[in-house]
Design a protein around this motif. Structure first.
Motif, PDB file in Angstrom:
ATOM      1  N   SER A 174     -34.530 -21.398 -29.984  1.00  0.00           N
ATOM      2  CA  SER A 174     -34.408 -20.586 -28.767  1.00  0.00           C
ATOM      3  C   SER A 174     -33.345 -21.148 -27.840  1.00  0.00           C
ATOM      4  O   SER A 174     -32.584 -20.389 -27.214  1.00  0.00           O
ATOM      5  CB  SER A 174     -35.760 -20.526 -28.043  1.00  0.00           C
ATOM      6  N   LEU A 175     -33.267 -22.483 -27.756  1.00  0.00           N
ATOM      7  CA  LEU A 175     -32.261 -23.097 -26.885  1.00  0.00           C
ATOM      8  C   LEU A 175     -30.855 -22.815 -27.397  1.00  0.00           C
ATOM      9  O   LEU A 175     -29.948 -22.496 -26.618  1.00  0.00           O
ATOM     10  CB  LEU A 175     -32.507 -24.607 -26.796  1.00  0.00           C
ATOM     11  N   SER A 176     -30.677 -22.909 -28.699  1.00  0.00           N
ATOM     12  CA  SER A 176     -29.355 -22.639 -29.275  1.00  0.00           C
ATOM     13  C   SER A 176     -28.937 -21.190 -29.039  1.00  0.00           C
ATOM     14  O   SER A 176     -27.780 -20.903 -28.727  1.00  0.00           O
ATOM     15  CB  SER A 176     -29.356 -22.954 -30.776  1.00  0.00           C
TER      16      SER A 176
ATOM     17  N   ASP B 264     -25.580 -17.215 -26.472  1.00  0.00           N
ATOM     18  CA  ASP B 264     -25.452 -15.918 -25.800  1.00  0.00           C
ATOM     19  C   ASP B 264     -24.927 -16.069 -24.379  1.00  0.00           C
ATOM     20  O   ASP B 264     -24.150 -15.235 -23.901  1.00  0.00           O
ATOM     21  CB  ASP B 264     -26.807 -15.202 -25.789  1.00  0.00           C
ATOM     22  N   SER B 265     -25.342 -17.125 -23.695  1.00  0.00           N
ATOM     23  CA  SER B 265     -24.833 -17.361 -22.341  1.00  0.00           C
ATOM     24  C   SER B 265     -23.335 -17.642 -22.366  1.00  0.00           C
ATOM     25  O   SER B 265     -22.587 -17.175 -21.494  1.00  0.00           O
ATOM     26  CB  SER B 265     -25.578 -18.524 -21.688  1.00  0.00           C
ATOM     27  N   SER B 266     -22.884 -18.397 -23.389  1.00  0.00           N
ATOM     28  CA  SER B 266     -21.450 -18.671 -23.524  1.00  0.00           C
ATOM     29  C   SER B 266     -20.674 -17.388 -23.779  1.00  0.00           C
ATOM     30  O   SER B 266     -19.573 -17.187 -23.240  1.00  0.00           O
ATOM     31  CB  SER B 266     -21.212 -19.670 -24.669  1.00  0.00           C
ATOM     32  N   THR B 267     -21.253 -16.497 -24.592  1.00  0.00           N
ATOM     33  CA  THR B 267     -20.598 -15.219 -24.872  1.00  0.00           C
ATOM     34  C   THR B 267     -20.476 -14.387 -23.599  1.00  0.00           C
ATOM     35  O   THR B 267     -19.418 -13.798 -23.316  1.00  0.00           O
ATOM     36  CB  THR B 267     -21.388 -14.436 -25.934  1.00  0.00           C
TER      37      THR B 267
ATOM     38  N   ILE C 186     -23.803  -0.641 -19.704  1.00  0.00           N
ATOM     39  CA  ILE C 186     -23.687  -1.748 -20.646  1.00  0.00           C
ATOM     40  C   ILE C 186     -24.977  -2.560 -20.716  1.00  0.00           C
ATOM     41  O   ILE C 186     -25.335  -3.091 -21.775  1.00  0.00           O
ATOM     42  CB  ILE C 186     -22.489  -2.658 -20.259  1.00  0.00           C
ATOM     43  N   ILE C 187     -25.696  -2.650 -19.588  1.00  0.00           N
ATOM     44  CA  ILE C 187     -26.957  -3.393 -19.597  1.00  0.00           C
ATOM     45  C   ILE C 187     -27.978  -2.695 -20.492  1.00  0.00           C
ATOM     46  O   ILE C 187     -28.737  -3.355 -21.215  1.00  0.00           O
ATOM     47  CB  ILE C 187     -27.513  -3.547 -18.167  1.00  0.00           C
ATOM     48  N   ALA C 188     -28.000  -1.365 -20.452  1.00  0.00           N
ATOM     49  CA  ALA C 188     -28.907  -0.636 -21.342  1.00  0.00           C
ATOM     50  C   ALA C 188     -28.590  -0.942 -22.803  1.00  0.00           C
ATOM     51  O   ALA C 188     -29.490  -1.055 -23.635  1.00  0.00           O
ATOM     52  CB  ALA C 188     -28.795   0.865 -21.071  1.00  0.00           C
TER      53      ALA C 188
ATOM     54  N   MET D 144     -30.127  -4.964 -27.956  1.00  0.00           N
ATOM     55  CA  MET D 144     -29.576  -5.946 -28.881  1.00  0.00           C
ATOM     56  C   MET D 144     -30.447  -7.202 -28.911  1.00  0.00           C
ATOM     57  O   MET D 144     -31.169  -7.504 -27.957  1.00  0.00           O
ATOM     58  CB  MET D 144     -28.144  -6.304 -28.475  1.00  0.00           C
ATOM     59  N   ALA D 145     -30.343  -7.920 -30.007  1.00  0.00           N
ATOM     60  CA  ALA D 145     -31.131  -9.148 -30.179  1.00  0.00           C
ATOM     61  C   ALA D 145     -30.390 -10.315 -29.529  1.00  0.00           C
ATOM     62  O   ALA D 145     -29.835 -11.193 -30.199  1.00  0.00           O
ATOM     63  CB  ALA D 145     -31.362  -9.417 -31.656  1.00  0.00           C
ATOM     64  N   ILE D 146     -30.373 -10.304 -28.202  1.00  0.00           N
ATOM     65  CA  ILE D 146     -29.734 -11.384 -27.463  1.00  0.00           C
ATOM     66  C   ILE D 146     -30.735 -11.971 -26.481  1.00  0.00           C
ATOM     67  O   ILE D 146     -31.763 -11.363 -26.165  1.00  0.00           O
ATOM     68  CB  ILE D 146     -28.484 -10.892 -26.700  1.00  0.00           C
ATOM     69  N   HIS D 147     -30.418 -13.159 -26.024  1.00  0.00           N
ATOM     70  CA  HIS D 147     -31.242 -13.816 -25.012  1.00  0.00           C
ATOM     71  C   HIS D 147     -31.029 -13.102 -23.683  1.00  0.00           C
ATOM     72  O   HIS D 147     -29.939 -13.159 -23.106  1.00  0.00           O
ATOM     73  CB  HIS D 147     -30.836 -15.292 -24.910  1.00  0.00           C
ATOM     74  N   ARG D 148     -32.026 -12.384 -23.200  1.00  0.00           N
ATOM     75  CA  ARG D 148     -31.834 -11.491 -22.058  1.00  0.00           C
ATOM     76  C   ARG D 148     -31.319 -12.194 -20.806  1.00  0.00           C
ATOM     77  O   ARG D 148     -30.411 -11.681 -20.135  1.00  0.00           O
ATOM     78  CB  ARG D 148     -33.131 -10.735 -21.753  1.00  0.00           C
ATOM     79  N   PRO D 149     -31.864 -13.378 -20.450  1.00  0.00           N
ATOM     80  CA  PRO D 149     -31.325 -14.019 -19.235  1.00  0.00           C
ATOM     81  C   PRO D 149     -29.855 -14.417 -19.338  1.00  0.00           C
ATOM     82  O   PRO D 149     -29.221 -14.699 -18.321  1.00  0.00           O
ATOM     83  CB  PRO D 149     -32.212 -15.264 -19.084  1.00  0.00           C
ATOM     84  N   SER D 150     -29.304 -14.432 -20.556  1.00  0.00           N
ATOM     85  CA  SER D 150     -27.909 -14.847 -20.720  1.00  0.00           C
ATOM     86  C   SER D 150     -26.950 -13.912 -19.983  1.00  0.00           C
ATOM     87  O   SER D 150     -25.857 -14.329 -19.583  1.00  0.00           O
ATOM     88  CB  SER D 150     -27.537 -14.906 -22.201  1.00  0.00           C
ATOM     89  N   VAL D 151     -27.345 -12.649 -19.791  1.00  0.00           N
ATOM     90  CA  VAL D 151     -26.487 -11.704 -19.073  1.00  0.00           C
ATOM     91  C   VAL D 151     -26.276 -12.176 -17.638  1.00  0.00           C
ATOM     92  O   VAL D 151     -25.141 -12.199 -17.125  1.00  0.00           O
ATOM     93  CB  VAL D 151     -27.097 -10.291 -19.093  1.00  0.00           C
ATOM     94  N   LEU D 152     -27.360 -12.579 -16.982  1.00  0.00           N
ATOM     95  CA  LEU D 152     -27.252 -13.068 -15.606  1.00  0.00           C
ATOM     96  C   LEU D 152     -26.619 -14.449 -15.555  1.00  0.00           C
ATOM     97  O   LEU D 152     -25.825 -14.739 -14.650  1.00  0.00           O
ATOM     98  CB  LEU D 152     -28.637 -13.101 -14.955  1.00  0.00           C
ATOM     99  N   VAL D 153     -26.960 -15.297 -16.521  1.00  0.00           N
ATOM    100  CA  VAL D 153     -26.387 -16.644 -16.544  1.00  0.00           C
ATOM    101  C   VAL D 153     -24.866 -16.580 -16.671  1.00  0.00           C
ATOM    102  O   VAL D 153     -24.139 -17.344 -16.030  1.00  0.00           O
ATOM    103  CB  VAL D 153     -27.002 -17.471 -17.690  1.00  0.00           C
ATOM    104  N   GLY D 154     -24.376 -15.655 -17.501  1.00  0.00           N
ATOM    105  CA  GLY D 154     -22.936 -15.497 -17.643  1.00  0.00           C
ATOM    106  C   GLY D 154     -22.271 -15.138 -16.327  1.00  0.00           C
ATOM    107  O   GLY D 154     -21.207 -15.668 -15.978  1.00  0.00           O
ATOM    108  N   HIS D 155     -22.899 -14.220 -15.575  1.00  0.00           N
ATOM    109  CA  HIS D 155     -22.362 -13.860 -14.257  1.00  0.00           C
ATOM    110  C   HIS D 155     -22.368 -15.064 -13.315  1.00  0.00           C
ATOM    111  O   HIS D 155     -21.395 -15.303 -12.589  1.00  0.00           O
ATOM    112  CB  HIS D 155     -23.195 -12.732 -13.649  1.00  0.00           C
TER     113      HIS D 155
END
Length: 263
Positions: free
Chosen positions: A3-5, A10-13, A97-99, A104-115
């Motif tokens: 999960s950490l990986s 995903d956050s890096s992406t 794009i959020i929808a 997708m099979a991504i880590h959901r918090p990664s969207v906010l972390v990226g921002h």
């Protein structure tokens, strides 16, 4: 993958995605960056002599006012930069794009972390650029030690993290980019109501609590103490408390709005 990986990948992406957007559409960042630079030049060259004489009670000294002004403008730069974050988040939420990400099979918090990480990096770069302009027109911090410079950088990053999470929450509740920009406007207005341009003691008595009991004033006074050797007092602990409190508040607010049903 663990999960950490997955979270890191995903956050890096998402971070690369947001940095790419900032590179392709730099006009918003540049417009927000110009505000503190223009204020710096305006107050130094137009009001500098008058303001310095009023603060010191002696002969006009523009160089002394530059030293007083710069810490507040550096923190105001952070507030300006995070408005772009609110606008970017609102655009993501309204353009669909959020929808797509939700399916997708991504880590959901990664969207906010990226921002958030992208905004903090942009804030640091913006602070450096404003700092370069300040040095070019005469700002000097010759008495600060390497440890004090490191502490000042840490405070700026922590303050940026706190305001960015608040800006993310503002973006999530805004139906349009224009609304997000308006909702985040206090992040620029609050420094104007702080000790950034003039000491709080010189303000009317009824207004002093407004200037003193807000996040910018203790952070500004702490930064002045680190860079210029002035008295910090309790402002250091107050600044850290504000940063931690706003970060926690912004994180849980943003997470709850992001995880709610799509609008």
């Amino acid at each position: 993958m663990s999960s950490l990986s997955l979270a890191v990948r995903d956050s890096s992406t998402m971070l690369r995605r947001n940095l790419l957007h900032a590179r392709r559409y730099p006009s918003l960042t540049l417009n927000l960056l110009l505000t503190p630079i223009m204020l710096l030049l305006l107050f130094v060259y137009i009001f500098g002599d008058t303001m310095s004489a009023g603060i010191t009670g002696g002969a006009p000294d523009r160089s002394a006012y530059i030293a007083y002004l710069v810490p507040g403008l550096l923190l105001m730069t952070i507030g300006s930069t995070t408005i772009g974050t609110a606008v970017s988040v609102s655009n993501d939420m309204s353009e669909g794009i959020i929808a797509r990400f939700r399916t997708m099979a991504i880590h959901r918090p990664s969207v906010l972390v990226g921002h958030v990480v992208g905004s903090v990096l942009q804030s640091v770069i913006s602070v450096v650029l404003v700092g370069v302009v300040a040095v070019a027109i005469g700002f000097r911090s010759t008495d600060a030690t390497a440890l004090e410079w490191l502490a000042a950088l840490g405070l700026l990053v922590l303050f940026s993290l706190a305001l960015t999470w608040i800006a993310v929450g503002m973006g999530l509740i805004s139906p349009t980019a224009e609304a997000a920009s308006n909702n985040a406007m206090p992040l620029i207005l609050l420094p104007l109501l702080s000790s950034a341009f003039t000491p709080t003691a010189s303000m009317p008595g009824w207004f002093q609590p407004i200037a003193e009991y807000q996040p910018f004033t203790p952070a500004i006074e702490t930064l002045r103490g680190l860079l210029l050797g002035s008295e910090i007092g309790n402002n250091g602990w107050l600044a850290i408390a504000w940063c931690v409190g706003l970060t926690v508040l912004g994180y849980f607010w943003s997470a709850s709005k992001f995880n709610a049903d799509p609008r």
